[in-house]
Design a protein around this motif. Structure first.
Motif, short mmCIF file in Angstrom:
data_model
loop_
_atom_site.label_atom_id
_atom_site.label_comp_id
_atom_site.label_asym_id
_atom_site.label_seq_id
_atom_site.Cartn_x
_atom_site.Cartn_y
_atom_site.Cartn_z
N ARG A 69 37.73 19.38 50.70
CA ARG A 69 38.22 20.20 49.60
C ARG A 69 38.43 21.62 50.11
O ARG A 69 37.87 22.02 51.15
CB ARG A 69 37.25 20.19 48.42
N GLN A 70 39.24 22.37 49.39
CA GLN A 70 39.51 23.75 49.80
C GLN A 70 38.50 24.68 49.14
O GLN A 70 38.10 24.46 47.99
CB GLN A 70 40.93 24.15 49.39
N PHE A 71 38.12 25.73 49.86
CA PHE A 71 37.24 26.75 49.29
C PHE A 71 37.91 27.34 48.05
O PHE A 71 39.11 27.59 48.03
CB PHE A 71 36.99 27.86 50.31
N ASP A 72 37.09 27.55 47.01
CA ASP A 72 37.58 28.07 45.74
C ASP A 72 36.80 29.36 45.46
O ASP A 72 35.56 29.36 45.60
CB ASP A 72 37.24 26.99 44.68
N PRO A 73 37.46 30.45 45.09
CA PRO A 73 36.73 31.70 44.82
C PRO A 73 35.57 31.52 43.83
O PRO A 73 34.60 32.28 43.89
CB PRO A 73 37.81 32.63 44.26
N GLN A 74 35.65 30.50 42.96
CA GLN A 74 34.52 30.19 42.06
C GLN A 74 33.25 29.85 42.85
O GLN A 74 32.13 29.94 42.32
CB GLN A 74 34.87 28.99 41.17
#
Ligand code: 4NP
Length: 153
Positions: A69-74
């Motif tokens: 998965r891609q890093f998410d600012p959340q």
């Protein structure tokens, strides 16, 4: 503790880091939450690289259920500690962190072993399988130190 391991593709290094830390956390009976992500999106939804799966298997760790998965600012809110595999990832994470308390959560993984030296877990993607074993050993040492630093005293 909620720990997020971050590399570029989330198929080579950070899945190993997630698997190794989860294994050690489980062995110690701790309740840590451990996850991994990549700053890039090329491999989203894929299983870890077969060479990472193989080296983990050789050390008794199954990482086949992981999906990239891609890093998410959340993630800056969801985790207490965000560990970058190399300095490029560290810079990318620092650029995405808008609040000082988020920036304080980011650390270079090998900084827990060699504070202030800027040492990196090398990207093994374009090399042979021996690179993956080196990566495994670097991460394993770092996870032991992580548990000593952040675990119960
Ligand atoms: P990782 O390795 O960041 O350790 O997952 C890489 C995997 C894929 C790519 C780069 C690095 N790539 O360019 O596709």
């Amino acid at each position: 503790m909620r720990v997020l391991m971050v590399c570029l593709g989330n198929i080579c290094r950070s899945p190993l880091a997630e698997g190794i830390l989860k294994h050690k956390v489980h062995q110690r009976g701790l309740q840590w939450q451990v996850d991994s992500a990549g700053t890039g999106a090329w491999h989203v939804g894929e299983q870890p690289d077969p060479r990472s799966i193989d080296v983990a298997q050789r050390f008794g760790i199954d990482i086949t259920d992981q999906r990239a998965r891609q890093f998410d600012p959340q993630d800056f809110e969801r985790f207490d500690l965000i560990l970058a595999m190399d300095r490029q990832i560290l810079r990318q994470l620092q650029q995405m962190a808008t609040h000082p308390e988020h920036r304080r959560k980011i650390r270079l993984l090998l900084d827990v072993v060699h504070p202030g030296q800027g040492q990196e877990v090398p990207d093994p993607y374009y090399g042979g399988s021996e690179g993956f074993e080196k990566v495994f050993r670097l991460i394993e040492t770092a996870c032991d130190r992580l548990l000593a630093e952040y675990g119960p005293q």
